[in-house]
Design a protein around this motif. Sequence first.
Motif, short mmCIF file in Angstrom:
data_model
loop_
_atom_site.label_atom_id
_atom_site.label_comp_id
_atom_site.label_asym_id
_atom_site.label_seq_id
_atom_site.Cartn_x
_atom_site.Cartn_y
_atom_site.Cartn_z
N GLN A 1 0.86 -1.18 0.00
CA GLN A 1 0.00 0.00 0.00
C GLN A 1 0.90 1.23 0.00
N VAL A 2 0.62 2.19 -0.88
CA VAL A 2 1.45 3.39 -1.01
C VAL A 2 0.75 4.55 -0.31
N VAL A 3 1.45 5.14 0.65
CA VAL A 3 0.92 6.29 1.39
C VAL A 3 1.78 7.50 1.05
N ALA A 4 1.16 8.54 0.52
CA ALA A 4 1.87 9.77 0.18
C ALA A 4 1.78 10.76 1.35
N GLN A 5 2.91 11.39 1.65
CA GLN A 5 2.97 12.38 2.73
C GLN A 5 2.44 11.82 4.05
#
Length: 413
Positions: A289-293
């Motif tokens: 899962q990619v979490v930005a900021q």
Amino acid sequence: MPGVYTIREHEELPVLDKHDLNDLIAFTKKHPYPPVFHFGWNGRLHASNYVGVITTKRGTVVEILPKIDLGESSCTSHERTREAFLMMLRTYGGLKRTKSLPPSAIRALRRFPLLEVFVHLFLENVGLLVRGGLGRQYRTIQENLSFLRGRIVFRDHLRENLIDRSRFYVEHDELNPNRPANRLIRTTLDRLKPIVREERNRRLLADLEPAFSAIPTSQNIRADWRSHSIDRCMRHYEEVMQWVELFLFNQGLTTYSGRHINQSLLFPMEQVYEDFVTHGFRRYQTEFQVVAQGPRERMLQPSSGHNAMKPDISLCKPSSNVRFILDAKWIHLGENENKTISDVHGSDLYQIYAYGKRYKCQTVALVYPRNSTFIRPCNFQFFDGLKLVLLPFDVSSPAGSERSVQRALRELE
């Protein structure tokens, strides 16, 4: 005669007319931070890390393109650089208007200077709007007619037609295109007309003129912007009004204003690159899962709102903690592979180390744009065993970005 001059990031400006040069120097001194231009060791202006266009008052356009390694043609092919940059802009959060721009349209527009590209997209949207019908609203109109329409305004009728009994001074409601949204579009078209050079765009402007000929320009663009509304009958206006907001108010981009500059559309490459890398990891892998900021964590106890940590990109396993922290940096590493680590800023090393310790990762990474001297990942270790990987990321094509993501995952694991 005003022209279009194209340079790349960090390159020196070409020889310009003294009036244009004075405008840009005054602009640079007025806006020293964040700098669009800076003075080099020879006292001449150089581009910085902002990409886009600046138009002087005389109409001279300075186009700044990103420094993208495209192989053998990277020094001469502005068209391929524009194509790669427009592909990056599709993922940029600050310019949502290009998200629906298909690659086929990007290839067709890549020979246009960047300003002309955005003008073309706006004009095509206005053309679709006109074909779908301009929004109208009822307006109360008073006029002296030769026939009866609406109701007679007796006081004015007696004053105006005391002698000529064949006319009627009346008041009636009429569906009229003279509403704030249309006035703003007309004003935008008028402002763009003097600076458009591409023949295709000039033809589009000429084709749109009859549709807006009866609509006056806005006398107060901010008041019209506040009062304009997009109801359910005007949903087809949403895309056009986003472009109007961009051209009239420069909303969504890094903006500059002043008496020296006529039009500026500038993009912070650091943020464009960060959004592009984030999009790549979301699109080309499903393991994490990619979490930005985020996720956001505090550095200090007791916590306060001023010490939140928010890494650029976090790769997480479902229902588990952060596995890897990635920090995207728009910096072109090294003259050769052996000197790559010496080009990494010390502050970036401190930052990524702090992320790794706070989020309890075993591996952290700094992601830099791929170039001819930085094509393979480099592995290092901090003094306490935390692993650091320098990852190259190909921004020249979607296929290159996909390969970069897959190689990065193998290296991180």
